[in-house]
Structure formats: C-alpha cells, structure tokens
Design an enzyme around this catalytic site. Structure first.
Site, PDB file in Angstrom:
ATOM      1  N   HIS A   4       3.104  -9.438   5.916  1.00  0.00           N
ATOM      2  CA  HIS A   4       3.806  -8.886   4.753  1.00  0.00           C
ATOM      3  C   HIS A   4       3.796  -7.363   4.748  1.00  0.00           C
ATOM      4  O   HIS A   4       4.850  -6.729   4.795  1.00  0.00           O
ATOM      5  CB  HIS A   4       3.188  -9.397   3.456  1.00  0.00           C
ATOM      6  CG  HIS A   4       3.885  -8.872   2.233  1.00  0.00           C
ATOM      7  ND1 HIS A   4       5.176  -9.241   1.893  1.00  0.00           N
ATOM      8  CD2 HIS A   4       3.493  -7.987   1.293  1.00  0.00           C
ATOM      9  CE1 HIS A   4       5.541  -8.608   0.797  1.00  0.00           C
ATOM     10  NE2 HIS A   4       4.538  -7.833   0.405  1.00  0.00           N
ATOM     11  N   HIS A  14       3.547   2.748   0.131  1.00  0.00           N
ATOM     12  CA  HIS A  14       2.620   1.877   0.849  1.00  0.00           C
ATOM     13  C   HIS A  14       2.114   2.498   2.151  1.00  0.00           C
ATOM     14  O   HIS A  14       1.651   1.781   3.048  1.00  0.00           O
ATOM     15  CB  HIS A  14       3.249   0.509   1.137  1.00  0.00           C
ATOM     16  CG  HIS A  14       3.745  -0.202  -0.079  1.00  0.00           C
ATOM     17  ND1 HIS A  14       2.936  -0.459  -1.172  1.00  0.00           N
ATOM     18  CD2 HIS A  14       4.981  -0.691  -0.392  1.00  0.00           C
ATOM     19  CE1 HIS A  14       3.651  -1.100  -2.093  1.00  0.00           C
ATOM     20  NE2 HIS A  14       4.879  -1.242  -1.651  1.00  0.00           N
ATOM     21  N   HIS A  41       7.529  -5.516   2.596  1.00  0.00           N
ATOM     22  CA  HIS A  41       6.706  -4.813   1.598  1.00  0.00           C
ATOM     23  C   HIS A  41       7.290  -3.448   1.230  1.00  0.00           C
ATOM     24  O   HIS A  41       7.526  -3.175   0.049  1.00  0.00           O
ATOM     25  CB  HIS A  41       5.281  -4.676   2.119  1.00  0.00           C
ATOM     26  CG  HIS A  41       4.272  -4.334   1.062  1.00  0.00           C
ATOM     27  ND1 HIS A  41       4.242  -4.942  -0.170  1.00  0.00           N
ATOM     28  CD2 HIS A  41       3.233  -3.444   1.075  1.00  0.00           C
ATOM     29  CE1 HIS A  41       3.231  -4.460  -0.879  1.00  0.00           C
ATOM     30  NE2 HIS A  41       2.602  -3.535  -0.153  1.00  0.00           N
ATOM     31  N   HIS A  43      10.258  -1.146   0.789  1.00  0.00           N
ATOM     32  CA  HIS A  43      11.663  -1.503   0.562  1.00  0.00           C
ATOM     33  C   HIS A  43      12.599  -0.520   1.259  1.00  0.00           C
ATOM     34  O   HIS A  43      13.283   0.299   0.635  1.00  0.00           O
ATOM     35  CB  HIS A  43      11.949  -1.561  -0.943  1.00  0.00           C
ATOM     36  CG  HIS A  43      11.050  -2.505  -1.663  1.00  0.00           C
ATOM     37  ND1 HIS A  43      10.678  -2.328  -2.977  1.00  0.00           N
ATOM     38  CD2 HIS A  43      10.419  -3.638  -1.253  1.00  0.00           C
ATOM     39  CE1 HIS A  43       9.867  -3.307  -3.342  1.00  0.00           C
ATOM     40  NE2 HIS A  43       9.697  -4.111  -2.312  1.00  0.00           N
TER      41      HIS A  43
END
Length: 205
Positions: A4, A14, A41, A43
């Site tokens: 993910h 992230h 995860h 975008h």
C-alpha cells in the site's frame, strides 16, 4: 511485489513514512531479485529507476507509485524538493513528525540530505495527475509498463517503459545486499535506460 504505502517517492505527502518496512524488507527484495514494486497511498504518479537504499542501483527493483486513481482528498501536488516551506522534519527527522501517529517506531535513514533539494536521482518520472497504469508481459524476459493520464481532453500516454530482465551484466551485487542478483542492469549507466516522458524507454534489469 505490491504494497500500500510506497518506499520511494519524492512527494511531500507520505514522504519516507514507510521507512521501517523498507529497512526490514528491502534486503529480501534484493536477495530474491524482485524486478517491479507497485504501491499507492500517495495520490499521484511516480516511477523510479532501479534503486536500493536511496541510491540508483542496477540490482534494485523499479518502483511504481500509482495512487492516482481518484480520491476525495484530491491530488498530492507538492514535491518534497520544491514545497515551501519544507516540512519541519526535513531539518530534524529525529522528531518523527513524518510518521503517522499509529506508527510509533521511528526509522531514520540518512543517505545524503534527508529531504532532497532537487528531484532525486532515483526518480525517473513523476507527475501529480489522475491516471492509471497497465503492465503487459510480452514474453519471459520483456514487460511493458504504460501510464496514462486521464485529466486532459482524451486519454494521453505520459510515461512508458520497457523492462528487460537479465538484459545486461552491469549488476554485480547491490550496494545494500551483497547476495542480490548476479546479472542484471538498468539505471543511467549506459545499459539502455532512456528516461524521456511520452517516449518508450528501456530498463534492463
């Protein structure tokens, strides 16, 4: 391999938050000669060169972040090397602010600057756009990856690469894990990687 949260991205969203998993499992990916790694995860879209421990490495997998299928949160448009101001963890990564609250462990890897000030060498192509990808397995050694963005009038192929497994002898063992593949090749070392968006390129791994 599919997971993910990505290990290698250059977006501010992230950035490096999955570092503990990378530190634990990256040697296994190199040991067992993984060619491609897919995640979401973040975008947006990004493709790396073959990479290991944040260095372009002929023995490493190519990483694809394809988190651009659509989300209520919208696209992640800020790159870690261009966002202003830079997140506080760039100057103080030990603070752990880059990790989500549900991840109490703090894994900090220093290879050069923690937050780059330009597009990292391992990043081959990145674009904050909605889109989708397709992987065509052409035969036992060749695969073609195509990323199409669909936010312009009509779909548009924006990134395409042909992966050739065992196409060179450039890899003599990863800098991270000496037991990695014995023969492979990729990256910008003269083994056939042509890094041009919208033009098919070749990565020998």
């Amino acid at each position: 391999v599919a997971m993910h949260a990505p290990w290698y991205i250059s977006y501010a969203g992230h950035f490096r938050e999955n570092e503990c998993m990378r530190e634990a499992y990256e040697p296994l990916l190199l040991k067992y000669k993984v060619d491609l790694v897919f995640s979401g995860h973040t975008h947006a879209y990004e493709r790396t060169k073959p990479v290991a421990n944040y260095q372009v490495d002929e023995c490493g997998p190519v990483y694809f972040t394809v988190g651009d299928g659509g989300n209520i949160e919208g696209l992640y448009k800020d790159f870690i090397d261009t966002v202003k101001p830079q997140p506080a963890f760039c100057s103080n990564p030990e603070s752990g602010q880059q990790f989500p609250r549900y991840q109490p462990q703090k894994c900090i890897t220093h290879v050069g600057k923690y937050c780059p000030t330009q597009q990292p060498a391992y990043s081959a192509y990145r674009e904050p756009s909605f889109g989708f990808g397709s992987l065509d397995l052409l035969n036992a050694t060749h695969a073609q990856w195509t990323w199409t963005k669909n936010t312009v009038p009509g779909w548009q192929i924006a990134d395409q690469v042909t992966i050739v497994r065992g196409g060179s002898v450039a890899c003599s063992g990863s800098r991270l894990y000496s037991g990695a593949r014995a023969t492979a090749g990729a990256g910008n070392t003269g083994t056939g990687w042509h890094d041009t968006a919208r033009t098919p390129s070749v990565a020998h791994i």
